[in-house]
Design an enzyme around this catalytic site. Structure first.
Site, PDB file in Angstrom:
ATOM      1  N   LEU A  11      18.713 -58.327  33.205  1.00 24.41           N
ATOM      2  CA  LEU A  11      17.669 -59.384  33.289  1.00 24.41           C
ATOM      3  C   LEU A  11      16.104 -58.332  33.955  1.00 24.41           C
ATOM      4  O   LEU A  11      15.927 -57.355  34.439  1.00 24.41           O
ATOM      5  CB  LEU A  11      18.005 -59.768  36.011  1.00 24.41           C
ATOM      6  N   GLY A  14      10.924 -60.274  35.772  1.00 27.88           N
ATOM      7  CA  GLY A  14      10.224 -60.119  36.936  1.00 27.88           C
ATOM      8  C   GLY A  14       9.153 -59.271  37.099  1.00 27.88           C
ATOM      9  O   GLY A  14       8.501 -58.326  35.692  1.00 27.88           O
ATOM     10  N   ARG A  18       6.517 -55.062  44.139  1.00 25.18           N
ATOM     11  CA  ARG A  18       6.560 -53.586  45.173  1.00 25.18           C
ATOM     12  C   ARG A  18       5.291 -52.734  44.238  1.00 25.18           C
ATOM     13  O   ARG A  18       5.171 -51.936  44.527  1.00 25.18           O
ATOM     14  CB  ARG A  18       7.802 -53.452  45.671  1.00 25.18           C
ATOM     15  N   THR A  83      16.823 -64.243  40.294  1.00 26.15           N
ATOM     16  CA  THR A  83      17.478 -64.130  39.311  1.00 26.15           C
ATOM     17  C   THR A  83      18.655 -65.054  38.934  1.00 26.15           C
ATOM     18  O   THR A  83      18.852 -65.211  37.865  1.00 26.15           O
ATOM     19  CB  THR A  83      18.668 -62.867  39.712  1.00 26.15           C
ATOM     20  N   GLY A 143      21.589 -55.902  48.565  1.00 23.84           N
ATOM     21  CA  GLY A 143      22.006 -56.298  49.285  1.00 23.84           C
ATOM     22  C   GLY A 143      23.377 -56.284  49.586  1.00 23.84           C
ATOM     23  O   GLY A 143      23.825 -55.339  48.333  1.00 23.84           O
TER      24      GLY A 143
END
Ligand code: UD1
Ligand code: MG
Length: 477
Positions: A11, A14, A18, A83, A143
């Site tokens: 992945l 993105g 931040r 995601t 998470g």
């Protein structure tokens, strides 16, 4: 039984909001390499590079350009909708595989051994989804893993992954986090991935939601805890970037020391991931060794030297403040203090390049010396030749660069300017302060300075004149 076909999906689409950066997150560097390169390298120890799929989106072209040389495949996620949405884009690319290992482009410390352990556990346990989990000192932001039944014998079954913003007060105390590293059965994953919702604070498709979906259908969703929590730290902020860079560099200096390199005050040196150093080389504090630098054995790198893509032989001394890049240095050469080797410098064995000497695209033969205050650009200098202090090669006429050739065993007097293109033969001498514009044959003297004039008593006479003038001026007042 046929061997299962494994792909790795990374992945990397993105933005990295931040980090507050113009640069896409996965191209930010630690230990001198982009975050994504670290992950690709680890992945390529597990599957062939052609089975690695990087999911790119934000600044996709920039990421592709940087990473394509590694030989991986790319899948585009044109809109970054989470995601889960990223993995949805891989349906076609992954159709030919049985299992997919999912890695995160922003979790760069992961070691191949750990990825392999997820794969092996997944196969051994016939799992549909295996989640690599950890217990970091501060789980905030990650998470959390909700285990299915605390009292069940199969305690590694996972009921759900809950993102930070959705945690109930009771779940906030859960210390086990989702590393973002998983293995899936491809068929089961894509049979259900369309059921992901956007019903969450970011309105995104969370891949993490698939854990509950698979589990509810009775498919095995298992957690594999890692003992190495630092390996699964993610980079979401600049502080985390600095923290992970420090971890990698510490790993690197430890590895070098274990292989026989002396590093004093290792916490002050910056050594990139790919740097190689031979045994018994000594690195003093505040040294930077960057890029593909490779040093031989028994070298000394003194404080404040910065070496980038520099290759050296054995027994080389880099004195304080040497700045060198894209160059080579032969055995037992001595460089610095305060020398600068620019791209394409080839310093021969036992040669000396001393203080305030700059070289560029210059070959210095064995044992040749340029010890003080000199510029050598586009020059070829033979063995044992001595370049006097203050020598300058005038290699640039404002339009073109030209070459200066100096043979072996020559002697260039101090403060010489060599206007290129020009050649000096073997064994020739150049008188100090000459401006050389024409070739000088072997074993001859080249000299351009005017004859010296001496006027005896001249200074005394001048002082007498000056004193008299001064006296006359003060009497007038
Ligand atoms: C994610 C996990 C979280 C886990 C953490 C571990 C989700 C919803 N959450 O959170 O459970 O603890 O990683 O580090 O998955 N990306 C895309 N496309 C997108 C969005 C993200 O490719 O549309 C990529 C990012 O570039 C990044 C990775 O996915 O490399 C993770 O995304 P990020 O936003 O950092 O998720 P976290 O908040 O860290
Ligand atoms: Mg992240």
């Amino acid at each position: 039984m046929t061997t299962p076909r494994f792909a790795i999906a990374i992945l990397a689409a993105g933005k990295g909001t931040r980090l507050k950066s113009k640069l896409p997150k996965v191209l930010h560097q630690i230990a001198g390499l982009p975050l994504l390169s670290h992950v690709v390298r680890a992945a390529s120890q597990i599957v062939p590079v052609e089975d690695i799929y990087c999911i790119i989106g934000h600044e996709a072209e920039r990421v592709r350009q940087e990473i394509a040389p590694l030989g991986v495949q790319f899948v585009e996620q044109t809109e970054q909708r989470g995601t889960g949405h990223a993995i949805m884009q891989c349906r076609q690319a992954l159709a030919a595989y049985d299992h997919v290992l999912v890695l995160s482009g922003d979790v760069p410390l992961i070691r191949p051994e750990t990825i392999a352990s997820v794969r092996d556990f997944h196969i051994a346990r016939k799992s549909a989804m295996t989640i690599l989990t950890a217990r970091p000192p501060d789980p905030f932001g990650y998470g959390r893993i909700v285990r299915r039944a605390e009292h069940n014998t199969e305690t590694d079954h996972v009921a759900a992954i809950v993102e930070q913003k959705q945690l109930t007060p009771a779940q906030e105390t859960i210390g086990e986090i989702n590393s973002g590293i998983y293995t899936f059965l491809v068929k089961e994953l894509f049979a259900r991935i369309d059921r992901l919702s956007t019903d969450n604070p970011h309105g995104e498709y969370y891949l993490t939601e698939i854990a509950a979906i698979l589990g509810q259908e009775g498919l095995p969703v298992l957690a594999l805890p890692t003992a190495h929590a630092s390996e699964v730290l993610g980079v979401n902020t600049r502080r985390e970037l600095a923290q992970l860079d420090a971890i990698l560099r510490e790993r690197k200096t430890r590895e070098l020391m274990d292989n026989g390199v002396t590093i004093f005050k290792p916490e002050t040196v910056m050594i990139d991931a790919d740097v190689q150093i031979g045994a018994d080389t000594v690195i003093e504090p505040f040294v930077q060794l960057l890029g593909n630098t490779a040093l031989g054995e028994d070298c000394l790198v003194r404080s404040f030297s910065v070496l980038t893509n520099l290759k050296s032989g054995n027994g080389v001394k880099f004195h304080q403040g040497t700045i060198a890049e894209d160059s080579t240095v032969g055995d037992a050469a001595v460089i610095g203090p305060y020398a600068r080797l620019r791209m394409g410098s080839q310093i021969g064995p036992e040669a000396h390049v001393g203080n305030f000497v700059e070289t560029k695209k210059t070959r210095l033969g064995r044992g040749a010396k340029a010890n003080h205050l000199t510029y050598l650009g586009d020059a070829e200098i033979g063995e044992r030749t001595n370049i006097g202090a203050g020598t300058i090669t005038c290699n640039y006429d404002g339009v073109n660069k030209s070459t200066t050739k100096i043979g072996a065993g020559a002697f260039i007097g101090s403060d010489t300017t060599l206007v290129a293109p020009v050649s000096i033969g073997d064994g020739a001498y150049i008188g100090a302060a000459s401006c050389i514009t024409k070739d000088v044959p072997a074993d001859s003297l080249g000299l351009t300075r005017p004859e010296q004039v001496v006027k005896e008593g001249w200074a005394t006479a001048k002082r007498v004149r000056l004193e008299a003038a001064k006296k006359a001026a003060s009497q007038k007042k």
